[in-house]
Design an enzyme around this catalytic site. Sequence first.
Site, PDB file in Angstrom:
ATOM      1  N   HIS A  76       0.964  -1.350   0.029  1.00 11.83           N
ATOM      2  CA  HIS A  76      -0.110  -0.071   0.005  1.00 11.83           C
ATOM      3  C   HIS A  76       0.739   1.257  -0.127  1.00 11.83           C
ATOM      4  O   HIS A  76       0.800   1.907  -0.840  1.00 11.83           O
ATOM      5  CB  HIS A  76      -0.834   0.091   1.148  1.00 11.83           C
TER       6      HIS A  76
HETATM    7  O1  RIB Z   1      -4.958   0.058   4.689  1.00 10.56           O
HETATM    8  C1  RIB Z   1      -3.542  -0.005   4.546  1.00 10.56           C
HETATM    9  C2  RIB Z   1      -2.862   1.247   5.359  1.00 10.56           C
HETATM   10  O2  RIB Z   1      -3.174   0.969   6.641  1.00 10.56           O
HETATM   11  C3  RIB Z   1      -1.360   1.189   5.067  1.00 10.56           C
HETATM   12  O3  RIB Z   1      -1.049   2.430   5.177  1.00 10.56           O
HETATM   13  C4  RIB Z   1      -1.073   0.317   6.073  1.00 10.56           C
HETATM   14  O4  RIB Z   1       0.344   0.695   6.660  1.00 10.56           O
HETATM   15  C5  RIB Z   1      -1.943   0.587   7.478  1.00 10.56           C
HETATM   16  O5  RIB Z   1      -1.593   1.767   7.838  1.00 10.56           O
END
Ligand code: RIB
Length: 371
Positions: free
Chosen positions: A284
Amino acid sequence: MKPPHTRREFLSRSAAAVLSSKLFPGIESASAKTHSGNAVASSGAAPRRIIIDTDPGVDDAMAIFLALRSPELKVEAITAVSGNVPLDLTLPNALRLAEIAGRTDIPITGGASVPLVRRLITAKYVHGSNGLGGVDFPEPSLKPVAETATQLISRLVRANPGGITIVAIGPLTNIGTLLRSDPEIARLIPQIVIMGGSLSGGNITPAAEFNLYVDPEAARIVFDSGIPLTMVGLDVTEKVLLREEHIVMLERVQNPVSQAAGKIMRATLNRAHRGIDATVIAMHDPLTVASLIDPQLLKLQDYYVEVETEGEFTAGMTVGYAHAPVRPSAPRANANPPQPDPDSSFHPNAKVAVGVDPDRFFNLLMSRLTS
Ligand code: RIB
Ligand code: CA
């Protein structure tokens, strides 16, 4: 026609438009385009100056390493926020990661330990008890600076008006706090690139992505701020899942960043194999950072994004409108009749990532972490 300045104005206009059965002319939804934010530094161009607000976090770790290993970016500061794990872990983790990368020159500090109005919900089940997959790293010798996150961001942004992009890869509590306390600063921030949200369902609830789930109220402040936003949501980030071959590559290269990244992601992959949702190794945050290095990675589309904050089961959900009319929920019978709205045009507030080139992303990520 000026866009609605306040939420109340927006909602009354939209509901009125619907009640007056005003049919908005079909607005051609903006054609998907590549990342068209400010010119991203390319070879020879000046690096893009950024502040990373983060909740490390295994994928945050990969994102921070990527940013620190990319000449297209100049990391002016790293600010920690509670999210994946509490602040008393995310801050030392941010210090550890900068130290591992040999970047003790970067000011690092902590911000919010709890969301604006909600209890903190963490994701230890994904990121391990210490936030770095459970991998033991030495205590950092690097110390945080004395300023708080909002003080540090405010000082740097005010000293460099229009010059520093904020990259928010955790819950938006720090950024929301800054904008709430100093709304005028919004006009000095050229862009906020957000890892968060989703137009295709959540990852912590069926409706909400984790970062916005943790602090929907802060997210709403950011999405209402008028600052140019790029939303890198689950629609694209769940399409870049790290694989065993990538981890083997990291483990084979003898450099501190590659070794640390290999250990963190090996532990995370093992956790994924033990039955936690396979997207636990979705990249992500690194994809969000990578989109600033290589604008061709993402295909973006203009949306008007609303953040749900009232839902009993949907708080943190991002509701994306690709064109007008922007209809809120039907007004309750006892609500005041909304005012008619003469404005039928579409006012997007974010460029949302709707497409990604996974191979191009992993080539970039792996080349930078193993170089
Ligand atoms: O949903 C994914 C996000 O939530 C990413 O930033 C992960 O590190 C968590 O913080
Ligand atoms: Ca994160």
